[in-house]
Design a protein around this motif. Structure first.
Motif, mmCIF file in Angstrom:
data_model
loop_
_atom_site.group_PDB
_atom_site.id
_atom_site.type_symbol
_atom_site.label_atom_id
_atom_site.label_comp_id
_atom_site.label_asym_id
_atom_site.label_seq_id
_atom_site.Cartn_x
_atom_site.Cartn_y
_atom_site.Cartn_z
ATOM 1 N N ILE A 98 1.009 -1.304 0.029
ATOM 2 C CA ILE A 98 -0.032 0.085 0.173
ATOM 3 C C ILE A 98 0.759 1.244 -0.307
ATOM 4 C CG2 ILE A 98 -1.688 1.251 1.970
ATOM 5 C CD1 ILE A 98 -3.345 -1.669 2.189
ATOM 6 N N ILE A 99 0.575 2.379 -0.790
ATOM 7 C CA ILE A 99 1.659 3.706 -1.170
ATOM 8 C C ILE A 99 0.516 4.902 -0.381
ATOM 9 C CG2 ILE A 99 2.541 4.930 -2.340
ATOM 10 C CD1 ILE A 99 3.861 2.404 -4.246
ATOM 11 N N ILE A 100 0.813 5.150 -0.311
ATOM 12 C CA ILE A 100 -0.248 6.628 0.738
ATOM 13 C C ILE A 100 0.673 7.913 0.449
ATOM 14 C CG2 ILE A 100 -1.528 7.576 1.750
ATOM 15 C CD1 ILE A 100 -2.297 5.594 3.434
ATOM 16 N N GLU A 101 0.522 8.734 -0.407
ATOM 17 C CA GLU A 101 1.332 9.769 -1.085
ATOM 18 C C GLU A 101 -0.050 10.657 -0.776
ATOM 19 O OE1 GLU A 101 3.074 13.915 -2.382
ATOM 20 O OE2 GLU A 101 2.857 10.983 -2.404
ATOM 21 N N ASN A 102 0.636 11.637 0.544
ATOM 22 C CA ASN A 102 0.190 12.536 1.855
ATOM 23 C C ASN A 102 0.263 13.916 0.813
ATOM 24 O OD1 ASN A 102 -1.619 13.544 3.589
ATOM 25 N ND2 ASN A 102 0.653 14.084 5.311
ATOM 26 N N LYS A 103 -1.160 14.869 1.008
ATOM 27 C CA LYS A 103 -0.882 16.432 -0.151
ATOM 28 C C LYS A 103 -1.546 17.179 1.133
ATOM 29 C CE LYS A 103 1.388 15.664 -3.287
ATOM 30 N NZ LYS A 103 2.277 16.161 -3.610
ATOM 31 N N ILE A 104 -1.171 18.348 1.451
ATOM 32 C CA ILE A 104 -1.895 19.297 2.534
ATOM 33 C C ILE A 104 -1.615 20.547 1.571
ATOM 34 C CG2 ILE A 104 -2.470 20.924 4.399
ATOM 35 C CD1 ILE A 104 -2.841 18.094 5.099
ATOM 36 N N ASP A 105 -0.764 21.364 1.131
ATOM 37 C CA ASP A 105 -0.785 22.481 0.820
ATOM 38 C C ASP A 105 -0.092 22.105 -0.064
ATOM 39 O OD1 ASP A 105 -2.716 23.651 2.515
ATOM 40 O OD2 ASP A 105 -0.984 24.566 3.728
ATOM 41 N N ALA A 106 1.400 21.496 -0.395
ATOM 42 C CA ALA A 106 2.122 21.192 -1.576
ATOM 43 C C ALA A 106 1.385 20.840 -3.260
ATOM 44 C CB ALA A 106 3.251 20.384 -1.220
ATOM 45 N N GLY A 107 2.204 21.163 -4.287
ATOM 46 C CA GLY A 107 1.505 20.813 -5.033
ATOM 47 C C GLY A 107 1.731 19.718 -5.840
ATOM 48 N N ASP A 108 1.630 18.958 -6.814
ATOM 49 C CA ASP A 108 1.969 17.731 -6.736
ATOM 50 C C ASP A 108 3.090 17.634 -8.229
ATOM 51 O OD1 ASP A 108 -0.143 16.360 -6.606
ATOM 52 O OD2 ASP A 108 -1.989 16.480 -8.003
ATOM 53 N N GLN A 109 4.004 16.689 -8.250
ATOM 54 C CA GLN A 109 5.275 16.989 -8.937
ATOM 55 C C GLN A 109 5.144 15.631 -10.204
ATOM 56 O OE1 GLN A 109 8.608 15.029 -6.150
ATOM 57 N NE2 GLN A 109 7.728 16.319 -4.561
ATOM 58 N N PRO A 110 5.380 16.566 -11.146
ATOM 59 C CA PRO A 110 5.494 16.039 -12.419
ATOM 60 C C PRO A 110 5.961 14.434 -12.012
ATOM 61 C CG PRO A 110 7.226 17.883 -12.879
ATOM 62 C CD PRO A 110 6.631 17.040 -11.114
ATOM 63 N N ASP A 111 4.460 13.296 -13.017
ATOM 64 C CA ASP A 111 5.015 11.825 -12.565
ATOM 65 C C ASP A 111 5.273 11.315 -11.555
ATOM 66 O OD1 ASP A 111 4.895 11.992 -15.806
ATOM 67 O OD2 ASP A 111 7.236 12.097 -16.155
ATOM 68 N N GLN A 112 4.876 12.138 -10.593
ATOM 69 C CA GLN A 112 4.899 11.396 -8.789
ATOM 70 C C GLN A 112 4.431 10.093 -9.020
ATOM 71 O OE1 GLN A 112 3.992 14.049 -5.372
ATOM 72 N NE2 GLN A 112 5.237 13.572 -4.450
ATOM 73 N N LEU A 113 2.791 10.352 -9.258
ATOM 74 C CA LEU A 113 2.125 9.218 -8.447
ATOM 75 C C LEU A 113 2.194 8.178 -10.335
ATOM 76 C CD1 LEU A 113 -1.195 10.583 -8.155
ATOM 77 C CD2 LEU A 113 0.595 9.185 -6.497
ATOM 78 N N LYS A 114 3.181 8.204 -11.271
ATOM 79 C CA LYS A 114 3.309 7.473 -12.206
ATOM 80 C C LYS A 114 4.488 6.327 -11.499
ATOM 81 C CE LYS A 114 4.644 6.936 -16.617
ATOM 82 N NZ LYS A 114 4.335 7.820 -18.043
#
Length: 261
Positions: free
Chosen positions: A114-130
């Protein structure tokens, strides 16, 4: 509009104001506004506050001393994953995965990941989830990738690498709050004041960040709206609210202009 016809609206707004003042008074009297996360300026720190606190609760060896109880509630109920081997489970925070980056939270056993990417204020990085998806595929395990935000928003196409990869959205205001409110009552938590009160303060923080009004005020506001014709009155007030906001903004900029000239 005749002056008398405005009376129901004035009464509704007055009752709402009284209710708000009552809730604020009670909060003050019982110390409900005291919150260690807010006092230390840690409300919106994605890694140092939110990932760190959630990890500590999920960690079977965490200082809470409740072993797998919070983790099991999270995996089985919040994520709805039923086939994890909790005897051989591993929880990590900020796992470095080489060229693929660094994952906020990882939960895995010998067969599942299980992978969890946590975002509060930070923007998405290019290709991060990919990149996380490519890493997970190489693990040869069954895997799921979750994208956790305050309101449960979708990740950007840029983060997905403009590809059709499956990511499950989670929200603090629903999923995390529900989990926290469940674990308050499990195991020995009700008789562990340090653990219980810290979780309660974190719940307050999430409600504040998510713009949620406290449960007691929610209930009383609902009851107020259900009285007589109040719901219809509120719907009419909502129609003029944008105009009132626009006028306030106009007057602000008018005063600002007068100040600098």
């Amino acid at each position: 509009m005749a002056k008398n016809s405005l009376l129901p609206y004035q009464m509704l707004l007055q009752h709402t104001k009284i209710l708000k003042e009552k809730v604020e008074y009670v909060e003050k009297e019982v110390g409900g506004s005291f919150n260690i996360f807010s006092i230390l300026g840690m409300e919106r720190l994605e890694c140092q506050t939110h990932s760190a606190f959630i990890f500590e609760l999920l960690n079977p060896r965490g200082s809470h001393g409740q072993k797998y109880i919070y983790l099991r509630e999270f995996v089985n109920h919040t994520l709805d994953v039923k086939d994890f081997d909790f005897k051989n489970i591993k929880v990590e925070r900020e796992r470095a995965i080489g060229k693929w980056g660094r994952i906020d939270l990882v939960i895995e056993d010998e067969e599942s990941l299980i992978i969890i990417e946590n975002k509060i204020d930070a923007g998405d990085q290019p290709d991060q989830l990919k990149r996380y998806w490519e890493f997970a595929k190489r693990s040869k395990k069954k895997f799921k990738i979750y994208y956790l935000t305050l309101e449960g928003r979708e990740p950007s196409e840029e983060s997905l690498g403009y590809s059709e990869i499956e990511v499950i959205c989670l929200s603090y205001q629903d999923h995390i709050l529900s989990w926290l409110k469940r674990i308050i009552g499990v195991g020995k938590t009700p008789i562990l004041p340090s653990v219980r009160e810290t979780i309660l303060q974190y719940i307050k923080l999430i409600e504040k960040l998510a713009g949620k009004v406290g449960n007691s005020m929610n209930t009383e506001l609902k009851d107020l709206l259900l009285q007589s014709n109040n719901l219809a009155l509120m719907q009419q007030l909502e129609q003029v609210l944008p105009y009132a906001k626009a006028e306030i903004e106009y007057k602000f900029w008018e005063r600002f202009y007068e100040t600098i000239h």
